[in-house]
Design an enzyme around this catalytic site. Structure first.
Site, mmCIF file in Angstrom:
data_model
loop_
_atom_site.group_PDB
_atom_site.id
_atom_site.type_symbol
_atom_site.label_atom_id
_atom_site.label_comp_id
_atom_site.label_asym_id
_atom_site.label_seq_id
_atom_site.Cartn_x
_atom_site.Cartn_y
_atom_site.Cartn_z
ATOM 1 N N GLY A 34 10.159 93.189 146.042
ATOM 2 C CA GLY A 34 9.181 93.876 146.892
ATOM 3 C C GLY A 34 9.481 93.685 148.366
ATOM 4 O O GLY A 34 10.401 92.952 148.756
ATOM 5 N N SER A 35 8.667 94.342 149.192
ATOM 6 C CA SER A 35 8.941 94.362 150.630
ATOM 7 C C SER A 35 8.688 93.000 151.277
ATOM 8 O O SER A 35 9.341 92.664 152.269
ATOM 9 C CB SER A 35 8.093 95.441 151.307
ATOM 10 N N ALA A 90 2.912 89.818 145.535
ATOM 11 C CA ALA A 90 1.868 90.190 144.569
ATOM 12 C C ALA A 90 1.107 91.393 145.101
ATOM 13 O O ALA A 90 1.095 91.655 146.309
ATOM 14 C CB ALA A 90 0.909 89.024 144.337
ATOM 15 N N GLY A 102 3.643 93.867 139.750
ATOM 16 C CA GLY A 102 4.263 94.974 139.044
ATOM 17 C C GLY A 102 4.167 96.306 139.767
ATOM 18 O O GLY A 102 4.540 97.340 139.221
ATOM 19 N N GLY A 104 6.087 97.218 141.830
ATOM 20 C CA GLY A 104 7.477 97.686 141.870
ATOM 21 C C GLY A 104 8.103 97.761 140.489
ATOM 22 O O GLY A 104 9.328 97.888 140.369
ATOM 23 N N GLU A 110 10.018 89.322 136.589
ATOM 24 C CA GLU A 110 9.332 88.424 137.538
ATOM 25 C C GLU A 110 8.584 87.336 136.783
ATOM 26 O O GLU A 110 8.629 86.157 137.160
ATOM 27 C CB GLU A 110 8.363 89.214 138.421
HETATM 28 C C1 5RP Z 1 7.039 94.111 142.122
HETATM 29 C C2 5RP Z 1 5.931 93.230 142.554
HETATM 30 C C3 5RP Z 1 5.803 92.999 144.019
HETATM 31 O O1 5RP Z 1 5.948 91.636 144.257
HETATM 32 C C4 5RP Z 1 4.453 93.478 144.471
HETATM 33 O O2 5RP Z 1 4.338 94.868 144.156
HETATM 34 C C5 5RP Z 1 4.239 93.276 145.968
HETATM 35 O O3 5RP Z 1 5.124 94.066 146.687
HETATM 36 P P1 5RP Z 1 5.138 94.116 148.277
HETATM 37 O O4 5RP Z 1 5.564 92.772 148.751
HETATM 38 O O5 5RP Z 1 6.131 95.205 148.592
HETATM 39 O O6 5RP Z 1 3.754 94.482 148.754
HETATM 40 O O7 5RP Z 1 5.163 92.718 141.780
HETATM 41 O O8 5RP Z 1 6.991 94.363 140.745
#
Ligand code: 5RP
Length: 229
Positions: A34-35, A90, A102, A104, A110
């Site tokens: 994720g970002s 998360a 999830g 992503g 994970e």
């Molecule tokens: C990917 C995830 C990510 O950790 C979650 O979606 C958070 O992403 P971001 O840091 O881009 O907000 O669970 O499956």
């Protein structure tokens, strides 16, 4: 494609960079997806370059693998190494440190990697912190052949369901494992632990995005810096 786009990049960067301070020479790291985790991997890469620390990483997705390679972080697997520390983002975190992950579509790997780690740190911006889980739909990875039956079961459990579609809407999102993701929207989730277990009893479900009893520390990034819980 389900993605929580809330939060801004300076708070995500502050959280990711702070988590990299917990990395010690010789560690094997779980590299979340994720970002926010992108910033963590970036900072670990900088520390390898600038301080010469020796690190190995176990990525939780193809996306994280590519970022790690870009930063010359040596890659290993759970077959070869145990994990000292895993750092991951998360979509929601509650006060008991239960998570929804999830966004992503990477939650299966994970969960395997984060669960295996001796220490698991979650990095989020303030927008992810909630009283009760449930505004964000629970991602459920499912074998394609089982998806229609799994949706019926999830609806019987009280969820509104959608198969996650690719951004161009030309087909479903396919996970790194070749499966579909059902986004299951429940009302407020009263017992995350029970729901996590119940969803995984549906035939064809590979894993769901509720994570309970796993988190050691939460780092919340803000515009000004970080808070740690
Ligand atoms: C990917 C995830 C990510 O950790 C979650 O979606 C958070 O992403 P971001 O840091 O881009 O907000 O669970 O499956």
């Amino acid at each position: 494609m389900m993605k929580n786009t809330s939060g801004n990049s300076s708070s995500k960067k502050n959280a990711g960079y702070k988590a990299a301070e917990y990395v010690e020479d010789g560690m094997v790291l779980g590299l979340g997806t994720g970002s926010t985790t992108h910033f963590f991997i970036e900072k670990v890469g900088m520390r390898i370059k600038e301080e010469g620390i020796s690190i190995k990483g176990i990525p939780t997705s193809f996306q994280s693998l590519l970022i790690a390679k870009q930063w010359n972080i040596p890659i290993t697997t759970l077959e070869e190494n145990d994990i000292d520390l895993s750092v991951d983002g998360a979509d929601e975190v509650d006060r008991e440190f239960n998570l929804i992950k999830g966004g992503g579509a990477a939650h299966t790997k994970e969960k395997i990697v984060d669960y295996a780690a001796k220490q698991f740190i979650v990095i989020v911006d303030e927008s992810k912190f909630v009283d009760k889980l449930g505004d964000f739909p629970v991602p459920v990875e499912v074998l394609p052949d089982a998806s229609r039956m799994a949706i019926k079961e999830l609806e019987d459990m009280g969820a509104e369901c959608e198969i996650r579609m690719a951004q161009r809407k030309d087909g479903p999102v396919i996970t790194d494992n070749g499966n579909f993701v059902i986004d299951a929207k429940f009302d407020k989730i009263e017992s995350p632990r029970h729901l996590e277990i119940d969803i995984n009893t549906i035939p064809g479900v590979v894993e769901n995005g509720i994570f309970t009893q796993m988190v050691d520390k939460v780092i919340i990034g803000t515009d000004e810096g970080t808070k740690e819980l």
